[in-house]
Design a protein around this motif. Structure first.
Motif, PDB file in Angstrom:
ATOM      1  N   LYS A 187      59.899  52.123  30.844  1.00 32.85           N
ATOM      2  CA  LYS A 187      60.709  53.212  31.389  1.00 32.85           C
ATOM      3  C   LYS A 187      60.113  54.587  31.086  1.00 32.85           C
ATOM      4  O   LYS A 187      60.570  55.590  31.619  1.00 32.85           O
ATOM      5  CB  LYS A 187      62.130  53.160  30.799  1.00 32.85           C
ATOM      6  N   GLY A 188      59.104  54.625  30.196  1.00 34.61           N
ATOM      7  CA  GLY A 188      58.515  55.900  29.815  1.00 34.61           C
ATOM      8  C   GLY A 188      59.336  56.655  28.793  1.00 34.61           C
ATOM      9  O   GLY A 188      59.142  57.850  28.581  1.00 34.61           O
ATOM     10  N   TRP A 189      60.246  55.954  28.139  1.00 34.84           N
ATOM     11  CA  TRP A 189      61.096  56.584  27.132  1.00 34.84           C
ATOM     12  C   TRP A 189      60.333  56.707  25.819  1.00 34.84           C
ATOM     13  O   TRP A 189      59.425  55.933  25.538  1.00 34.84           O
ATOM     14  CB  TRP A 189      62.373  55.786  26.933  1.00 34.84           C
ATOM     15  N   ASN A 190      60.728  57.674  25.011  1.00 33.15           N
ATOM     16  CA  ASN A 190      60.091  57.903  23.720  1.00 33.15           C
ATOM     17  C   ASN A 190      60.834  57.124  22.639  1.00 33.15           C
ATOM     18  O   ASN A 190      62.009  57.382  22.389  1.00 33.15           O
ATOM     19  CB  ASN A 190      60.091  59.396  23.385  1.00 33.15           C
ATOM     20  N   PRO A 191      60.157  56.178  21.984  1.00 36.28           N
ATOM     21  CA  PRO A 191      60.820  55.404  20.947  1.00 36.28           C
ATOM     22  C   PRO A 191      60.999  56.221  19.669  1.00 36.28           C
ATOM     23  O   PRO A 191      60.171  57.074  19.340  1.00 36.28           O
ATOM     24  CB  PRO A 191      59.879  54.222  20.714  1.00 36.28           C
ATOM     25  N   ALA A 192      62.094  55.965  18.993  1.00 34.32           N
ATOM     26  CA  ALA A 192      62.359  56.574  17.690  1.00 34.32           C
ATOM     27  C   ALA A 192      63.045  55.526  16.827  1.00 34.32           C
ATOM     28  O   ALA A 192      63.746  54.646  17.330  1.00 34.32           O
ATOM     29  CB  ALA A 192      63.241  57.803  17.842  1.00 34.32           C
ATOM     30  N   ILE A 229      65.678  53.550  19.073  1.00 31.51           N
ATOM     31  CA  ILE A 229      66.234  54.365  20.149  1.00 31.51           C
ATOM     32  C   ILE A 229      65.128  54.629  21.161  1.00 31.51           C
ATOM     33  O   ILE A 229      63.967  54.815  20.794  1.00 31.51           O
ATOM     34  CB  ILE A 229      66.770  55.704  19.600  1.00 31.51           C
ATOM     35  N   GLY A 230      65.482  54.618  22.429  1.00 36.81           N
ATOM     36  CA  GLY A 230      64.568  55.015  23.491  1.00 36.81           C
ATOM     37  C   GLY A 230      65.100  56.301  24.106  1.00 36.81           C
ATOM     38  O   GLY A 230      66.138  56.278  24.764  1.00 36.81           O
ATOM     39  N   ILE A 287      63.731  62.782  30.653  1.00 33.29           N
ATOM     40  CA  ILE A 287      64.131  63.366  31.945  1.00 33.29           C
ATOM     41  C   ILE A 287      65.627  63.676  31.938  1.00 33.29           C
ATOM     42  O   ILE A 287      66.054  64.776  32.280  1.00 33.29           O
ATOM     43  CB  ILE A 287      63.787  62.416  33.119  1.00 33.29           C
ATOM     44  N   ARG A 288      66.404  62.699  31.539  1.00 34.05           N
ATOM     45  CA  ARG A 288      67.866  62.878  31.497  1.00 34.05           C
ATOM     46  C   ARG A 288      68.351  63.542  30.208  1.00 34.05           C
ATOM     47  O   ARG A 288      69.526  63.849  30.077  1.00 34.05           O
ATOM     48  CB  ARG A 288      68.550  61.529  31.671  1.00 34.05           C
ATOM     49  N   GLN A 289      67.458  63.698  29.235  1.00 40.09           N
ATOM     50  CA  GLN A 289      67.781  64.314  27.952  1.00 40.09           C
ATOM     51  C   GLN A 289      68.912  63.568  27.228  1.00 40.09           C
ATOM     52  O   GLN A 289      69.888  64.155  26.759  1.00 40.09           O
ATOM     53  CB  GLN A 289      68.152  65.793  28.142  1.00 40.09           C
ATOM     54  N   THR A 290      68.739  62.251  27.154  1.00 38.10           N
ATOM     55  CA  THR A 290      69.739  61.405  26.510  1.00 38.10           C
ATOM     56  C   THR A 290      69.058  60.153  25.966  1.00 38.10           C
ATOM     57  O   THR A 290      67.871  59.946  26.168  1.00 38.10           O
ATOM     58  CB  THR A 290      70.851  61.033  27.505  1.00 38.10           C
ATOM     59  N   GLN A 291      69.839  59.327  25.314  1.00 40.08           N
ATOM     60  CA  GLN A 291      69.323  58.036  24.860  1.00 40.08           C
ATOM     61  C   GLN A 291      69.434  57.035  26.004  1.00 40.08           C
ATOM     62  O   GLN A 291      70.510  56.824  26.541  1.00 40.08           O
ATOM     63  CB  GLN A 291      70.120  57.523  23.666  1.00 40.08           C
ATOM     64  N   GLY A 292      68.325  56.411  26.336  1.00 45.08           N
ATOM     65  CA  GLY A 292      68.340  55.369  27.346  1.00 45.08           C
ATOM     66  C   GLY A 292      68.606  54.009  26.732  1.00 45.08           C
ATOM     67  O   GLY A 292      69.078  53.098  27.398  1.00 45.08           O
ATOM     68  N   ALA A 293      68.296  53.888  25.442  1.00 43.06           N
ATOM     69  CA  ALA A 293      68.510  52.636  24.716  1.00 43.06           C
ATOM     70  C   ALA A 293      68.791  52.968  23.256  1.00 43.06           C
ATOM     71  O   ALA A 293      68.280  53.958  22.723  1.00 43.06           O
ATOM     72  CB  ALA A 293      67.281  51.742  24.817  1.00 43.06           C
TER      73      ALA A 293
END
Length: 117
Positions: free
Chosen positions: A42-47, A96-97, A101-107
């Motif tokens: 998804k291109g999300w940033n993991p934390a 957390i992902g 783009i949406r400035q939120t947690q996707g996962a």
């Protein structure tokens, strides 16, 4: 149709449910890898975050390093999860992902539930 009661109590930290998959059995290593694959795809940033079980219902968890901006190596993310677990024995660990783009947690999911006495 009946609703199932989950015996979660404040007095019993082991009974608390923590996030999306917490009502299901603990994820296997392969299932965690698939979730990380999804976050990366998804291109999300993991934390990675962690906390003591008795404070898990709090909004504040400790951040393990900075979010892994742009990280796409699943093995590197898994290694950081393991490092967090090793350095914080007795803590819950969640992944957390962040969707930039949406400035939120996707996962957001618990990837390690600490053993309680």
């Amino acid at each position: 149709m009946t609703t199932q009661d989950y015996p979660s109590r404040l007095s019993n930290p082991n009974s608390r449910k923590l996030g999306t998959f917490s009502y299901l059995p603990q994820m296997t290593a392969a299932q965690i890898r698939k979730q990380i694959d999804y976050i990366v795809a998804k291109g999300w940033n993991p934390a990675i975050e962690h906390t003591e079980p008795e404070f898990a219902e709090s909004n504040y968890w400790y951040m393990w390093k900075l979010p892994m901006f742009g990280e796409s190596d699943v093995d590197a993310i898994l290694a950081e999860i393991e490092a967090c677990k090793s350095n914080n024995p007795g803590h819950h660990v969640r992944l957390i992902g962040y969707d930039n783009i949406r400035q939120t947690q996707g996962a957001n999911m618990l990837v390690h539930r600490a053993e309680m006495d």
